[in-house]
Design a protein around this motif. Structure first.
Motif, PDB file in Angstrom:
ATOM      1  N   ILE A  52      22.972  13.227 -15.422  1.00  0.00           N
ATOM      2  CA  ILE A  52      21.754  13.977 -15.757  1.00  0.00           C
ATOM      3  C   ILE A  52      22.078  15.452 -15.542  1.00  0.00           C
ATOM      4  O   ILE A  52      22.367  15.869 -14.423  1.00  0.00           O
ATOM      5  N   LEU A  53      22.063  16.210 -16.629  1.00  0.00           N
ATOM      6  CA  LEU A  53      22.253  17.655 -16.561  1.00  0.00           C
ATOM      7  C   LEU A  53      21.028  18.268 -17.223  1.00  0.00           C
ATOM      8  O   LEU A  53      20.905  18.252 -18.448  1.00  0.00           O
ATOM      9  N   ASP A  54      20.112  18.743 -16.405  1.00  0.00           N
ATOM     10  CA  ASP A  54      18.834  19.234 -16.914  1.00  0.00           C
ATOM     11  C   ASP A  54      18.537  20.599 -16.296  1.00  0.00           C
ATOM     12  O   ASP A  54      18.101  20.689 -15.145  1.00  0.00           O
ATOM     13  N   LYS A  55      18.813  21.634 -17.063  1.00  0.00           N
ATOM     14  CA  LYS A  55      18.616  23.004 -16.585  1.00  0.00           C
ATOM     15  C   LYS A  55      17.154  23.269 -16.241  1.00  0.00           C
ATOM     16  O   LYS A  55      16.846  23.856 -15.206  1.00  0.00           O
ATOM     17  N   ASP A  56      16.227  22.851 -17.111  1.00  0.00           N
ATOM     18  CA  ASP A  56      14.806  23.149 -16.911  1.00  0.00           C
ATOM     19  C   ASP A  56      14.252  22.511 -15.639  1.00  0.00           C
ATOM     20  O   ASP A  56      13.453  23.119 -14.939  1.00  0.00           O
ATOM     21  N   CYS A  57      14.662  21.288 -15.345  1.00  0.00           N
ATOM     22  CA  CYS A  57      14.193  20.601 -14.128  1.00  0.00           C
ATOM     23  C   CYS A  57      15.108  20.881 -12.931  1.00  0.00           C
ATOM     24  O   CYS A  57      14.836  20.418 -11.832  1.00  0.00           O
ATOM     25  N   ASN A  58      16.199  21.605 -13.177  1.00  0.00           N
ATOM     26  CA  ASN A  58      17.181  21.929 -12.137  1.00  0.00           C
ATOM     27  C   ASN A  58      17.722  20.655 -11.477  1.00  0.00           C
ATOM     28  O   ASN A  58      17.773  20.553 -10.245  1.00  0.00           O
ATOM     29  N   VAL A  59      18.124  19.690 -12.317  1.00  0.00           N
ATOM     30  CA  VAL A  59      18.676  18.425 -11.838  1.00  0.00           C
ATOM     31  C   VAL A  59      20.079  18.256 -12.424  1.00  0.00           C
ATOM     32  O   VAL A  59      20.259  18.342 -13.647  1.00  0.00           O
ATOM     33  N   PHE A  60      21.051  18.025 -11.536  1.00  0.00           N
ATOM     34  CA  PHE A  60      22.449  17.873 -11.931  1.00  0.00           C
ATOM     35  C   PHE A  60      23.017  16.708 -11.145  1.00  0.00           C
ATOM     36  O   PHE A  60      23.299  16.836  -9.951  1.00  0.00           O
ATOM     37  N   VAL A  61      23.162  15.542 -11.800  1.00  0.00           N
ATOM     38  CA  VAL A  61      23.535  14.316 -11.091  1.00  0.00           C
ATOM     39  C   VAL A  61      24.662  13.582 -11.808  1.00  0.00           C
ATOM     40  O   VAL A  61      24.642  13.433 -13.030  1.00  0.00           O
ATOM     41  N   PHE A  62      25.632  13.121 -11.009  1.00  0.00           N
ATOM     42  CA  PHE A  62      26.693  12.221 -11.457  1.00  0.00           C
ATOM     43  C   PHE A  62      26.595  11.011 -10.528  1.00  0.00           C
ATOM     44  O   PHE A  62      26.802  11.152  -9.331  1.00  0.00           O
ATOM     45  N   ARG A  63      26.270   9.810 -11.087  1.00  0.00           N
ATOM     46  CA  ARG A  63      25.999   8.674 -10.213  1.00  0.00           C
ATOM     47  C   ARG A  63      26.579   7.383 -10.773  1.00  0.00           C
ATOM     48  O   ARG A  63      26.393   7.074 -11.937  1.00  0.00           O
ATOM     49  N   GLY A  64      27.307   6.653  -9.926  1.00  0.00           N
ATOM     50  CA  GLY A  64      27.778   5.326 -10.306  1.00  0.00           C
ATOM     51  C   GLY A  64      29.285   5.199 -10.307  1.00  0.00           C
ATOM     52  O   GLY A  64      29.964   5.723  -9.435  1.00  0.00           O
ATOM     53  N   LYS A  65      29.803   4.485 -11.312  1.00  0.00           N
ATOM     54  CA  LYS A  65      31.247   4.251 -11.460  1.00  0.00           C
ATOM     55  C   LYS A  65      31.778   5.063 -12.634  1.00  0.00           C
ATOM     56  O   LYS A  65      31.083   5.232 -13.623  1.00  0.00           O
ATOM     57  N   SER A  66      33.037   5.497 -12.503  1.00  0.00           N
ATOM     58  CA  SER A  66      33.654   6.211 -13.618  1.00  0.00           C
ATOM     59  C   SER A  66      35.055   5.668 -13.866  1.00  0.00           C
ATOM     60  O   SER A  66      35.988   5.993 -13.151  1.00  0.00           O
ATOM     61  N   LEU A  67      35.160   4.828 -14.889  1.00  0.00           N
ATOM     62  CA  LEU A  67      36.447   4.259 -15.311  1.00  0.00           C
ATOM     63  C   LEU A  67      36.519   4.212 -16.828  1.00  0.00           C
ATOM     64  O   LEU A  67      36.902   3.196 -17.403  1.00  0.00           O
ATOM     65  N   PRO A  68      36.133   5.295 -17.515  1.00  0.00           N
ATOM     66  CA  PRO A  68      36.138   5.213 -18.985  1.00  0.00           C
ATOM     67  C   PRO A  68      37.551   5.058 -19.525  1.00  0.00           C
ATOM     68  O   PRO A  68      38.497   5.604 -18.954  1.00  0.00           O
ATOM     69  N   GLU A  69      37.674   4.289 -20.618  1.00  0.00           N
ATOM     70  CA  GLU A  69      38.990   4.107 -21.238  1.00  0.00           C
ATOM     71  C   GLU A  69      39.539   5.431 -21.740  1.00  0.00           C
ATOM     72  O   GLU A  69      40.730   5.693 -21.662  1.00  0.00           O
ATOM     73  N   ASN A  94      20.868  28.701 -13.735  1.00  0.00           N
ATOM     74  CA  ASN A  94      19.711  28.895 -12.858  1.00  0.00           C
ATOM     75  C   ASN A  94      20.156  29.711 -11.639  1.00  0.00           C
ATOM     76  O   ASN A  94      21.348  29.798 -11.345  1.00  0.00           O
ATOM     77  N   ASP A  95      19.183  30.281 -10.926  1.00  0.00           N
ATOM     78  CA  ASP A  95      19.516  31.075  -9.739  1.00  0.00           C
ATOM     79  C   ASP A  95      20.145  30.229  -8.640  1.00  0.00           C
ATOM     80  O   ASP A  95      20.922  30.720  -7.835  1.00  0.00           O
ATOM     81  N   ASP A  96      19.755  28.957  -8.580  1.00  0.00           N
ATOM     82  CA  ASP A  96      20.243  28.074  -7.519  1.00  0.00           C
ATOM     83  C   ASP A  96      20.520  26.696  -8.132  1.00  0.00           C
ATOM     84  O   ASP A  96      19.599  26.053  -8.625  1.00  0.00           O
ATOM     85  N   THR A  97      21.771  26.282  -8.128  1.00  0.00           N
ATOM     86  CA  THR A  97      22.166  25.015  -8.740  1.00  0.00           C
ATOM     87  C   THR A  97      22.741  24.102  -7.672  1.00  0.00           C
ATOM     88  O   THR A  97      23.655  24.494  -6.952  1.00  0.00           O
ATOM     89  N   GLN A  98      22.199  22.891  -7.553  1.00  0.00           N
ATOM     90  CA  GLN A  98      22.747  21.896  -6.641  1.00  0.00           C
ATOM     91  C   GLN A  98      23.248  20.727  -7.483  1.00  0.00           C
ATOM     92  O   GLN A  98      22.475  20.092  -8.190  1.00  0.00           O
ATOM     93  N   VAL A  99      24.543  20.472  -7.378  1.00  0.00           N
ATOM     94  CA  VAL A  99      25.163  19.408  -8.163  1.00  0.00           C
ATOM     95  C   VAL A  99      25.371  18.209  -7.238  1.00  0.00           C
ATOM     96  O   VAL A  99      26.022  18.328  -6.193  1.00  0.00           O
ATOM     97  N   ASN A 100      24.785  17.070  -7.608  1.00  0.00           N
ATOM     98  CA  ASN A 100      24.821  15.884  -6.758  1.00  0.00           C
ATOM     99  C   ASN A 100      25.778  14.835  -7.318  1.00  0.00           C
ATOM    100  O   ASN A 100      25.567  14.316  -8.415  1.00  0.00           O
ATOM    101  N   PHE A 101      26.831  14.564  -6.564  1.00  0.00           N
ATOM    102  CA  PHE A 101      27.758  13.485  -6.907  1.00  0.00           C
ATOM    103  C   PHE A 101      27.418  12.287  -6.036  1.00  0.00           C
ATOM    104  O   PHE A 101      27.450  12.385  -4.815  1.00  0.00           O
ATOM    105  N   MET A 102      27.070  11.158  -6.675  1.00  0.00           N
ATOM    106  CA  MET A 102      26.722   9.927  -5.973  1.00  0.00           C
ATOM    107  C   MET A 102      27.579   8.807  -6.541  1.00  0.00           C
ATOM    108  O   MET A 102      27.083   7.853  -7.127  1.00  0.00           O
ATOM    109  N   MET A 103      28.883   8.967  -6.396  1.00  0.00           N
ATOM    110  CA  MET A 103      29.807   8.024  -7.011  1.00  0.00           C
ATOM    111  C   MET A 103      30.083   6.857  -6.061  1.00  0.00           C
ATOM    112  O   MET A 103      30.184   7.043  -4.853  1.00  0.00           O
TER     113      MET A 103
END
Length: 127
Positions: free
Chosen positions: A18-35, A56-65
Motif C-alpha cells: 500500500i503506497l498512498d500519499k494522500d492517506c500517508n500510508v506506506f506498507v509492505f506486508r507478507g511474503k516476497s518470493l516473486p519469480e 509528504n512532510d513526514d513519511t513512515q514506511v512500514n515493513f511487516m514481512m
C-alpha cells in the motif's frame, strides 16, 4: 497532478503493498518470493521515484514481512535507499521494521538494513 495510490493485494508469493500519499500510508506486508522480482517491484520503484518529487512532510514506511528471498532483500534495500534520499532532501522519513518476537531471521534482517541506510530506523517487536 495527484499521485494515485498504488495498492497491490498479497498472493502466495508476493506481499501486500500500500503506497498512498494522500492517506500517508506506506506498507509492505507478507511474503516476497516473486519469480520475476524486478517485474513485480518495477512499478513500486517507479511510484516511489514519482513520490520523491513531492513527498509528504513526514513519511513512515512500514515493513511487516514474514518471509522474503534474497532477490527481494536486494530490492528492499533499493526501496529503503530511495526513502533515505527523500529523508536527506529535507522531508522527514523513517522506516518501521516489524518482526515477531520469536523470529530472529526477520529481526536480524532489520538490523542489517538499519546499518545500511542513514535515516531513522525503528525495530518493532510484535507478540
Amino acid at each position: 497532478m495527484a499521485l494515485a495510490p498504488l495498492i497491490i493485494e498479497s498472493s502466495e508469493v508476493t506481499p501486500e503493498i500500500i503506497l498512498d500519499k494522500d492517506c500517508n500510508v506506506f506498507v509492505f506486508r507478507g511474503k516476497s518470493l516473486p519469480e520475476n522480482p524486478m517485474g513485480f517491484y518495477k512499478p513500486i520503484l517507479n511510484w516511489i521515484d514519482e513520490y520523491a518529487m513531492q513527498p509528504n512532510d513526514d513519511t513512515q514506511v512500514n515493513f511487516m514481512m514474514i518471509y522474503f528471498n534474497t532477490s527481494s532483500s536486494k530490492i528492499f534495500l533499493d526501496i529503503m535507499k530511495k526513502f533515505e534520499s527523500i529523508n536527506r532532501s529535507g522531508s522527514k522519513c523513517c522506516i518501521n521494521w516489524y518482526y515477531k518476537e520469536d523470529d530472529e531471521e526477520i529481526l536480524e534482517a532489520g538490523e542489517i538494513y538499519s546499518e545500511r541506510v542513514s535515516m531513522p530506523f525503528n525495530l518493532k517487536a510484535e507478540e
